[in-house]
Design a protein around this motif. Structure first.
Motif, PDB file in Angstrom:
ATOM      1  N   THR A 157      39.574  20.961 -25.909  1.00 42.07           N
ATOM      2  CA  THR A 157      39.709  22.421 -25.859  1.00 42.07           C
ATOM      3  C   THR A 157      40.174  22.960 -27.207  1.00 42.07           C
ATOM      4  O   THR A 157      39.625  23.927 -27.736  1.00 42.07           O
ATOM      5  N   ASN A 158      41.178  22.319 -27.786  1.00 40.49           N
ATOM      6  CA  ASN A 158      41.705  22.773 -29.074  1.00 40.49           C
ATOM      7  C   ASN A 158      40.750  22.501 -30.220  1.00 40.49           C
ATOM      8  O   ASN A 158      40.669  23.287 -31.159  1.00 40.49           O
ATOM      9  N   ALA A 159      40.020  21.403 -30.162  1.00 37.52           N
ATOM     10  CA  ALA A 159      39.055  21.102 -31.223  1.00 37.52           C
ATOM     11  C   ALA A 159      37.993  22.191 -31.300  1.00 37.52           C
ATOM     12  O   ALA A 159      37.653  22.671 -32.382  1.00 37.52           O
ATOM     13  N   VAL A 160      37.478  22.593 -30.154  1.00 38.78           N
ATOM     14  CA  VAL A 160      36.487  23.663 -30.134  1.00 38.78           C
ATOM     15  C   VAL A 160      37.114  24.973 -30.613  1.00 38.78           C
ATOM     16  O   VAL A 160      36.512  25.726 -31.373  1.00 38.78           O
ATOM     17  N   ASN A 161      38.340  25.230 -30.194  1.00 36.58           N
ATOM     18  CA  ASN A 161      39.042  26.438 -30.613  1.00 36.58           C
ATOM     19  C   ASN A 161      39.209  26.467 -32.132  1.00 36.58           C
ATOM     20  O   ASN A 161      38.959  27.478 -32.780  1.00 36.58           O
ATOM     21  N   PHE A 162      39.640  25.364 -32.709  1.00 37.90           N
ATOM     22  CA  PHE A 162      39.848  25.314 -34.153  1.00 37.90           C
ATOM     23  C   PHE A 162      38.537  25.449 -34.913  1.00 37.90           C
ATOM     24  O   PHE A 162      38.469  26.112 -35.943  1.00 37.90           O
ATOM     25  N   ILE A 163      37.486  24.834 -34.400  1.00 39.01           N
ATOM     26  CA  ILE A 163      36.213  24.847 -35.110  1.00 39.01           C
ATOM     27  C   ILE A 163      35.531  26.207 -35.044  1.00 39.01           C
ATOM     28  O   ILE A 163      35.019  26.714 -36.030  1.00 39.01           O
TER      29      ILE A 163
END
Length: 170
Positions: A157-163
């Motif tokens: 979830t956070n990886a997609v958010n950061f990207i």
């Protein structure tokens, strides 16, 4: 290997329904974003856009996905957990786009959403064994399956958010 044509047509129909729902809902969600103030305002040189843009477009994509799932998928216990957890993440993303929530709160809500999916039986039980010299091709996680799954869902979830800034869509 023989292809199941009925299954292929069902998948194509589900994709078409999801696409159509998303295309219909995108202008509606765009107007909603403008109305509620969910937008990204260019305030530094990192921004590519020159004027404010709506940020909750993932909501239209999620609703399109949800329509297709509800129409074409059997809703068992695991799917119910996935849907409830993902809905929590979408609501979190929409609220965050409007109000800019603190990171600790978002992190806690992400763990709650992941916990709902895990509580409904969605767990990573095995991993591919990276040890090339081992006879076992997979590693059985046992009790570690719960924390590994929680961390994986929150990390993804956070990886997609950061990207891409699509935390609710993830």
């Amino acid at each position: 290997m023989q292809l199941d044509l009925d299954l292929i047509w069902m998948v194509l129909l589900a994709l078409g329904v999801s696409l159509a729902a998303t295309l219909v809902l995108t202008p509606v969600v765009r107007r909603l974003a403008i109305t509620v103030g969910a937008g990204d305002v260019p305030k530094d040189s990192r921004r590519m856009h020159k004027k404010p843009i709506p940020t909750i477009g993932g909501l239209a994509i999620f609703i399109g996905f949800l329509v297709s799932v509800l129409l074409f998928t059997e809703i068992d216990t695991q799917m119910r957990g996935i849907l409830m957890g993902s809905m929590i993440l979408v609501v979190l993303g929409v609220i965050d786009d409007i109000m800019d929530l603190p990171a600790k709160l978002k992190f806690a809500v992400q763990f709650v959403a992941a916990g709902i999916a895990v509580g409904h039986g969605c767990v990573i039980q095995t991993l591919s064994n990276p040890n090339l010299f081992s006879q076992a091709p997979y590693l059985n996680l046992g009790w570690l399956s719960i924390p590994v799954t929680l961390l994986w869902i929150v990390a993804l979830t956070n990886a997609v958010n950061f990207i891409d800034g699509l935390d609710g869509l993830a």
